[in-house]
Design an enzyme around this catalytic site. Structure first.
Site, short mmCIF file in Angstrom:
data_model
loop_
_atom_site.label_atom_id
_atom_site.label_comp_id
_atom_site.label_asym_id
_atom_site.label_seq_id
_atom_site.Cartn_x
_atom_site.Cartn_y
_atom_site.Cartn_z
N HIS A 181 4.36 12.20 -0.51
CA HIS A 181 4.00 12.79 0.78
C HIS A 181 3.55 14.23 0.60
O HIS A 181 3.97 14.92 -0.35
CB HIS A 181 5.19 12.77 1.75
N CYS A 275 12.45 15.92 4.69
CA CYS A 275 12.38 14.47 4.80
C CYS A 275 13.50 13.90 5.67
O CYS A 275 13.31 12.88 6.34
CB CYS A 275 12.47 13.84 3.42
#
Length: 283
Positions: A181, A275
């Site tokens: 990501h 996250c």
């Protein structure tokens, strides 16, 4: 005439660094490395996750969020979803709009339903994405939304975001998708300062980002321990791993208050504080 104080919006996030009011998390009660998705998980596959320790570390994260005035909302954890602790990926808030993501990885499909169920219980309206987009690839800074192009977020999804967010500039950020990501290689700490792992991006992209921010470079070693994946909660306060000493020293040199929490068990699955948090409301 009685003047009324306007209520705080239910969902509102214009940046990654304004004061965090409400956040969604999920305890790592069933956390496990079942399907290796990156180099970090590959390293720890045999050891897997000590769930008792992960729960303890996550509990300390929750405690310190509350200590700093953040309202913490916990989604129910499920044995069906071993990576559900990473709530950032299942949704994201831009302005007053909350988006529920379409997950790319089979092991994570279905987590969206849990989020949608909570939103509907709370009578919070939301938008859904299409063609794969995950919140770890979406980084917001006022009128700009940086979106990583990866195996988790498609060009088609980015085009739809341009339609859904007509008052924002959607900026595509290509990077080496082995890092999963965008927030694993780039993050924004303030209007002026960001974190970057330049090896994961091409030179043109690094130059583009450096025109907007003073970029603190993260080493390969500290990127592996999620050095860019910090969580800003406002007023210059940032959650970071104590193990990432160089990143923390650099952030402090820019005037940030670094809140150190040991997340060493949770990062074995390839994610850290950003996250593990889905902001609903900042001011």
């Amino acid at each position: 005439m009685n003047s009324q104080i306007p209520e705080t919006p239910i969902t509102h996030c214009n940046t990654e660094y304004e004061t965090l009011l409400r956040v969604l998390i999920c305890q790592p009660e069933f956390m496990a490395i079942d399907d290796v998705i990156n180099d970090v998980q590959k390293k720890y596959k045999e050891d897997n996750i000590n769930v008792e320790l992960a729960m303890k570390q996550h509990g300390e994260f929750e405690r310190k969020l509350k200590l700093h005035g953040v309202e913490v909302i916990k989604l129910p954890s499920s044995e069906e979803f071993p990576e559900q602790v990473f709530t950032r990926d299942i949704g994201f808030t831009v302005g007053d709009d909350i988006f529920v993501a379409e997950m790319a990885s089979d092991i994570r499909k279905g987590e969206e339903d849990v989020l949608e169920g909570w939103l509907e219980e709370e009578d919070i309206s939301y938008l859904t994405t299409t063609n794969r987009v995950e919140g770890g690839d979406v980084i917001v800074d006022r009128a700009k939304v940086y979106v990583g192009v990866s195996s988790r977020t498609s060009n088609e999804a980015i085009q739809k975001l341009k339609v859904d967010l007509p008052h924002h500039e959607i900026i595509k950020v290509p990077f080496n998708e082995k890092y999963l990501h965008l927030d694993c290689v780039f993050n924004i700490l303030s209007p002026e300062v960001g974190l970057i792992f330049p090896k994961a991006l091409d030179q043109k992209t690094v130059e583009m980002l450096s025109k907007s921010y003073k970029l603190i470079e993260v080493s390969e070693e500290e990127q592996f321990s999620m050095g860019t994946n910090v969580l800003s909660i406002g007023q210059g306060k940032v959650f970071s791993l104590p193990q990432n000493a160089n990143v923390n020293t650099a952030m402090r040199s820019y005037g940030f208050e670094v809140i150190e929490v040991d997340f060493s068990e949770i990062i074995k699955s390839g994610g850290s504080f950003r996250c593990c948090s889905m902001p609903l409301n900042r001011k």
